[in-house]
Design a protein around this motif. Structure first.
Motif, short mmCIF file in Angstrom:
data_model
loop_
_atom_site.label_atom_id
_atom_site.label_comp_id
_atom_site.label_asym_id
_atom_site.label_seq_id
_atom_site.Cartn_x
_atom_site.Cartn_y
_atom_site.Cartn_z
N ILE A 65 -10.35 -10.71 27.52
CA ILE A 65 -8.97 -11.12 27.74
C ILE A 65 -8.08 -9.89 27.66
O ILE A 65 -8.37 -8.95 26.91
N ARG A 66 -7.01 -9.87 28.44
CA ARG A 66 -6.06 -8.77 28.36
C ARG A 66 -5.26 -8.91 27.06
O ARG A 66 -4.91 -10.01 26.64
N VAL A 67 -4.96 -7.77 26.46
CA VAL A 67 -4.19 -7.78 25.22
C VAL A 67 -2.87 -8.49 25.43
O VAL A 67 -2.44 -9.30 24.60
N SER A 68 -2.21 -8.22 26.55
CA SER A 68 -0.90 -8.84 26.81
C SER A 68 -1.00 -10.36 26.89
O SER A 68 -0.10 -11.08 26.43
N GLU A 69 -2.10 -10.88 27.46
CA GLU A 69 -2.28 -12.33 27.56
C GLU A 69 -2.50 -12.94 26.18
O GLU A 69 -2.02 -14.04 25.90
N PHE A 70 -3.25 -12.25 25.34
CA PHE A 70 -3.48 -12.72 23.97
C PHE A 70 -2.15 -12.80 23.24
O PHE A 70 -1.84 -13.81 22.59
N LEU A 71 -1.35 -11.75 23.33
CA LEU A 71 -0.06 -11.72 22.62
C LEU A 71 0.87 -12.81 23.14
O LEU A 71 1.53 -13.50 22.35
N ASP A 72 0.91 -12.99 24.46
CA ASP A 72 1.79 -14.01 25.04
C ASP A 72 1.40 -15.41 24.58
O ASP A 72 2.27 -16.26 24.34
N ASP A 75 5.12 -10.36 19.66
CA ASP A 75 5.79 -9.37 20.51
C ASP A 75 4.97 -8.09 20.60
O ASP A 75 4.19 -7.75 19.71
N ALA A 76 5.16 -7.39 21.71
CA ALA A 76 4.36 -6.21 22.02
C ALA A 76 4.53 -5.12 20.98
O ALA A 76 3.56 -4.44 20.60
N GLU A 77 5.76 -4.93 20.48
CA GLU A 77 5.98 -3.85 19.53
C GLU A 77 5.20 -4.08 18.24
O GLU A 77 4.67 -3.14 17.64
N THR A 78 5.12 -5.33 17.80
CA THR A 78 4.35 -5.63 16.59
C THR A 78 2.89 -5.22 16.77
O THR A 78 2.27 -4.65 15.87
N TYR A 79 2.34 -5.52 17.93
CA TYR A 79 0.96 -5.12 18.20
C TYR A 79 0.82 -3.60 18.24
O TYR A 79 -0.12 -3.03 17.65
N LEU A 80 1.72 -2.93 18.92
CA LEU A 80 1.62 -1.48 19.08
C LEU A 80 1.69 -0.77 17.73
O LEU A 80 1.04 0.26 17.52
N ARG A 81 2.47 -1.30 16.80
CA ARG A 81 2.51 -0.72 15.47
C ARG A 81 1.22 -1.06 14.69
O ARG A 81 0.67 -0.23 13.98
N ALA A 82 0.75 -2.29 14.85
CA ALA A 82 -0.43 -2.72 14.09
C ALA A 82 -1.69 -1.99 14.51
O ALA A 82 -2.59 -1.76 13.68
N VAL A 83 -1.76 -1.59 15.78
CA VAL A 83 -3.00 -1.02 16.28
C VAL A 83 -3.34 0.30 15.58
O VAL A 83 -4.49 0.73 15.59
N GLU A 92 11.75 3.85 17.31
CA GLU A 92 11.47 2.67 18.11
C GLU A 92 10.42 3.00 19.16
O GLU A 92 10.36 4.11 19.68
N ILE A 93 9.60 2.03 19.41
CA ILE A 93 8.54 2.24 20.41
C ILE A 93 9.04 1.77 21.76
O ILE A 93 9.60 0.69 21.90
N ASN A 94 8.83 2.59 22.74
CA ASN A 94 9.22 2.24 24.11
C ASN A 94 8.13 1.36 24.70
O ASN A 94 7.14 1.84 25.25
N VAL A 95 8.29 0.05 24.57
CA VAL A 95 7.24 -0.87 25.02
C VAL A 95 7.08 -0.86 26.54
O VAL A 95 6.12 -1.41 27.06
N ASN A 96 8.04 -0.26 27.24
CA ASN A 96 7.94 -0.16 28.69
C ASN A 96 7.41 1.20 29.14
O ASN A 96 7.34 1.48 30.33
N GLY A 97 7.06 2.07 28.18
CA GLY A 97 6.53 3.37 28.52
C GLY A 97 5.12 3.28 29.07
O GLY A 97 4.44 2.26 28.94
N ASP A 98 4.66 4.37 29.66
CA ASP A 98 3.35 4.38 30.31
C ASP A 98 2.23 4.07 29.33
O ASP A 98 1.33 3.27 29.61
N LEU A 99 2.25 4.70 28.16
CA LEU A 99 1.19 4.48 27.18
C LEU A 99 1.19 3.05 26.68
O LEU A 99 0.14 2.40 26.59
N ALA A 100 2.36 2.53 26.36
CA ALA A 100 2.44 1.14 25.88
C ALA A 100 1.92 0.17 26.92
O ALA A 100 1.15 -0.74 26.62
N ARG A 101 2.35 0.36 28.16
CA ARG A 101 1.88 -0.54 29.24
C ARG A 101 0.36 -0.46 29.39
O ARG A 101 -0.31 -1.47 29.61
N GLU A 102 -0.18 0.75 29.26
CA GLU A 102 -1.62 0.93 29.38
C GLU A 102 -2.37 0.19 28.29
O GLU A 102 -3.37 -0.50 28.54
N LEU A 103 -1.86 0.30 27.04
CA LEU A 103 -2.52 -0.38 25.93
C LEU A 103 -2.44 -1.89 26.07
O LEU A 103 -3.39 -2.60 25.75
#
Length: 895
Positions: free
Chosen positions: A216-223, A228-236, A291-302
């Motif tokens: 499953i895609r990470v984004s689909e799991f979160l949705d 929210d995406a930022e919570t995941y990006l910090r947790a990872v 703050e994490i740029n959730v629309n940045g290239d790295l965030a989108r990739e993750l």
């Protein structure tokens, strides 16, 4: 000795009397009568118990059809007419449920004093547990801290007690339903809350983006769970989410992990915090995390990464989303929170008090009876998948064995590796490899025969049972476990791939992976039993024979290509049957490849010149066209980092594109001349018969007819090429001179053998102009980026004067330089305009001959197979025949 039932009368009622009668208890032990208690109960009578789904049970199988049926019953309450003189809805018979109370000594959880195994009813109880969790969450959401909470807060606790063992403030939420242990961690996380789901997610292994199953895609799991995406990006990268100081980050590639900096925050390169420094309580400065740029290239990739999640666990997610959506839609009909909470209380009580079941309780000291009840009930209910039946029989076989858990786990790990559907294909492949059948088709209805404890001597089974004793069963599962690893390697190239061990040749591993990847993308799998056997035997028994694996795969790919072009299906099937028979007799040292490729007598159209003609005439649509060109490129590529490039070219669908040079939509709607592609390709100015016909249809604006004519060449192998690029590339139906500039700009275009004819014969006269154009275009793109940049980005951008110096320009400003470059680009386009006339059916003819000759050199069964073929002359004959067919078929449509 004959049965006594022919000697005396059995008295099933009353007492036996006389010599001709015997009492029933002398022959029949009424275990079922004593062991089973039957009652009619509402769910409320027992739902607060602690339940467990035993190992022999199937996984969660309900899907939307079953959820819809359940919701239709629940939803009747929302439409009930409370003012009617008579009730408008009825109570519900919710089927039968069978439970077995466990001995207290067998319960591992310290806080459970009683536990019931679900023999029948697990799909319903699991679904209702999820539904009650959703109801409790919605009730919490609509309660406030005022009078409403004081009045109705206890109702939330009542619902939560249906889901959790402990519901007090500050207590850990332990789910009352214990699912199959292979799904327990996810199911528990889903019912516990977002933090547990996040902890589960960050420990899931990343898989390749092309993985279709159990991912499953990470984004689909979160949705799905509104995380929210930022919570995941910090947790990872938060160590608190990983046990025992684990440093690995399973969700990430090594490159992605390298972009996560040491202070535990994901920071895009060049990104600065927009949060001011603050002071902590001691007065010293403390940096708040940027703050994490959730629309940045790295965030989108993750967020686009795929991670492992079994299909059954994804089914839990679908169940959660289905009922959450249904509840939310009904709650939206009410205005006040009070009304919404009342409706949820009533729905819960309706389920608990109006859903009635036939309640059966079975003593746990009768294991055979439990298994028999399970099998009988499931024969009548939702069909058990074969893997579920196998699980049940394996658990039964090991009952009482001290190694039971280890071997049940071994089986579950195999199933988890493949899922309920792919496990069947693996088993069929295994049994063919082991010589218990010659083809997988023979085993379609016979797999379960291998999982019978007490096979009938008179059985006409194709497979021998492997569960007749625990010793046989252990040997069987040990071997299945070994073979499953090898099968996974050859069927999941994206994530696994051929691994020949420390003594393996990397070049052989890489080439084997490339061939298998192409075979899989061409949707052919008949080769799997042979390759599984060779791969296993070479690694386990004789690594010095690893070249044989590559030779076998080359022969298999040659057979697949011949089958696509011309080979009869029966010829192929006989060839594989002969090859697998030879393997069963003599192993990898037998004449397996010779047996596989000995097809000339059976099908002469699949060899020599006849095959070349078939390859010329084939219509190479995307599935096969891309794989053929990939093969040609792979065998001849000599660019830098060739192994890495070739792996990407063969495995990554996102960067390899099949290009139709004469386009698939050749009518250029909106252009000054919509039919210019037809005029150039069919050379209407030369007065040929086919050219004149095409021109006539152009005059009549007969678009449908022209598109039919175009189909004769669009999927010709000579009209195809391979492009290697990332990102978006708009080519469409541009003319050939425009396409040429785009092709040349893609990665390694002229280093790929599929482009040899195009680059050496069509591009060569324009080499200087093409190179100049690409340099000028790069400069203009840099200037455009400079103009669009602002602030810090502008400081990092290339100084426009550096661009000016590269082009020996005397421009006084960036705008003047841009105008100068645009003028030079226009000049280069004019110089290359004649290139638009170069792509015709004649060039398709020559490129076809080049590509097929390259292909035949790679798939030849021996050095002499194509020695007498004149590829160019035969290609010209094919084109003449094709044009004759066009003129004959379409002449009657001319006005």
């Amino acid at each position: 000795m004959p049965s006594p039932i022919g000697e005396k009368i059995i008295k099933f009622t009353g007492s036996a009397s006389g010599e001709n009668q015997i009492p029933v208890h002398a022959l029949v032990n009424n275990i079922t009568d004593r062991a089973i208690t039957i009652e009619k109960k509402t769910l409320n009578a027992f739902f607060e118990r602690n339940f467990r789904i035993p190992d022999y049970q199937r996984g969660y199988q309900w899907e939307e059809e079953q959820w819809e049926e359940l919701w239709e019953e629940i939803d009747k309450l929302y439409t009930a007419n409370g003012s009617s003189a008579e009730p408008t809805i009825t109570d519900i018979f919710f089927g039968s449920m069978f439970f077995a109370e466990q001995d207290i000594d067998s319960i591992e959880e310290d806080d459970i004093e009683e536990l019931y195994d679900i023999i029948d009813g697990q799909q319903r109880i699991t679904t209702l547990t999820v539904l009650f969790k959703i109801i409790a969450d919605h009730m919490h959401h609509h309660l406030n801290e005022g009078d409403l909470y004081a009045d109705l807060g206890g109702e939330v606790t009542n619902v939560e007690e249906l889901v959790y063992r402990d519901t007090g403030v500050g207590t850990e939420k332990n789910v009352s339903l214990i699912p199959n242990r292979h799904h327990e961690s996810f199911f528990t996380a889903m019912l516990t809350g977002k933090e547990e789901l996040l902890k589960y997610l960050v420990k899931c292994d990343r898989v390749h983006g092309n993985t279709k199953y159990d991912a499953i895609r990470v984004s689909e799991f979160l949705d799905a769970f509104d995380i929210d995406a930022e919570t995941y990006l910090r947790a990872v990268d938060n160590d608190e989410f990983y046990p025992d100081g684990e440093t690995g980050r399973p969700n990430l590639t090594n490159a992605q992990a390298g972009s996560v900096n040491d202070n535990g925050l994901l920071v895009e390169e060049g990104q600065e915090s927009n949060v001011d420094e603050t002071e902590d309580e001691s007065g010293s400065e403390a940096d708040e995390p940027p703050e994490i740029n959730v629309n940045g290239d790295l965030a989108r990739e993750l967020l686009q990464n795929k991670v492992e999640l079994s299909d059954e666990n994804q089914n839990f997610i679908e169940c959660y989303l289905y009922f959450d959506n249904k509840i939310a839609n009904r709650l939206a009909e009410y205005d006040s929170d009070k009304e919404k909470i009342y409706s949820l209380i009533n729905v819960t009580n309706y389920i608990l008090h109006s859903f009635r079941v036939g309640y059966f309780e079975v003593q746990n000291n009768q294991p055979r009876l439990l298994m028999r009840i399970f099998e009988i009930l499931n024969d009548r209910g939702m069909e058990l998948k074969k893997a579920d039946v196998m699980r049940t029989r394996i658990v039964a076989c090991f009952r009482g064995d001290p190694e039971r858990d280890a071997y049940v786990d071994k089986w579950e790990n195999i199933v988890d590796e493949f899922g309920n559907d792919r496990i069947i294909k693996f088993l069929r492949t295994y049994f063919v490899t082991k010589g218990e059948a010659n083809s997988r088709g023979e085993l379609r209805d016979h797999l379960l025969e291998a999982f019978v404890q007490n096979p009938s001597e008179s059985s006409d089974a194709r497979l021998e049972s492997h569960l007749t004793s625990t010793r046989d069963a252990k040997d069987f599962l040990d071997e299945l476990s070994r073979y499953s690893k090898y099968y996974n390697d050859i069927t999941d190239i994206n994530n696994e791939g051929i691994d020949l061990g420390d003594s393996g040749n990397e070049a052989i591993e890489y080439e084997a992976d490339r061939i298998i990847a192409r075979l899989q993308k061409a949707d052919t799998s008949i080769w799997e039993p042979l390759v599984l056997g060779f791969y296993h035997d070479i690694v386990e028994n004789d690594i010095t024979e690893q070249q044989r694996l590559k030779d076998l795969l080359r022969a298999i790919e040659s057979m697949a290509i011949r089958k696509f072009a011309s080979m009869d299906t029966h010829t192929r099937d006989r060839a594989y049957s002969s090859a697998i028979t030879e393997y069963h007799k003599r192993g990898i040292n037998g004449d397996v490849i010779e047996s596989l490729t000995d097809i000339e007598t059976d099908d002469p159209s699949a060899v020599g010149e006849s095959l070349v003609e078939a390859l010329y005439q084939s219509k190479w649509r995307k599935q096969w066209g891309k794989q053929i060109l990939r093969k040609i490129v792979s065998e001849n590529f000599s660019g830098s980092d060739s192994d890495m490039v070739l792996r990407r070219l063969n495995l990554n669908e996102d960067i390899v594109h099949l290009e139709h040079i004469f386009p698939q939509s050749p009518i250029r709607s909106g252009a000054d001349d919509e039919y210019v592609w037809f005029k150039k390709f069919f050379k209407t100015h030369e007065g040929t018969e086919v050219g004149d016909m095409v021109e006539s249809f152009i005059d009549d604006e007969a678009d449908d007819t022209l598109e039919e004519i175009a189909e004769h060449y669009q999927n010709d192998i000579g009209n195809l090429t391979l492009l290697h690029y990332t990102g978006n590339l708009s080519i469409g139906n541009k003319l050939f001179d425009e396409k040429a500039r785009t092709y040349k700009a893609t990665t390694d275009f002229c280093e790929m053998t599929t482009s040899t004819y195009i680059c050496e014969n069509l591009f060569f006269p324009y080499t200087g102009s093409l190179e100049n154009y690409l340099q000028l275009e790069a400069g203009r793109n840099e200037l455009d980026a400079l103009n669009e940049a602002d602030g810090d980005e502008q400081e990092e951008a290339v100084d426009w004067t550096n661009i000016r110096d590269r082009f020996d320009s005397e421009a006084d400003s960036a705008d003047e330089l841009c105008e100068e470059i645009n003028d030079k680009l226009a000049e280069q386009r004019k110089e290359m305009s004649d290139l638009a006339d170069e792509w015709t059916y004649d060039t398709v003819t020559k490129n076809r001959a080049h590509l097929v000759e390259e292909l035949c050199a790679l798939i030849a069964f021996d050095d002499d197979e194509f020695a007498d073929v004149d590829f160019e002359d035969l290609s010209e004959e094919i084109t003449k025949t094709e044009n004759d067919i066009i003129t004959a078929n379409f002449r009657r449509r001319m006005s």
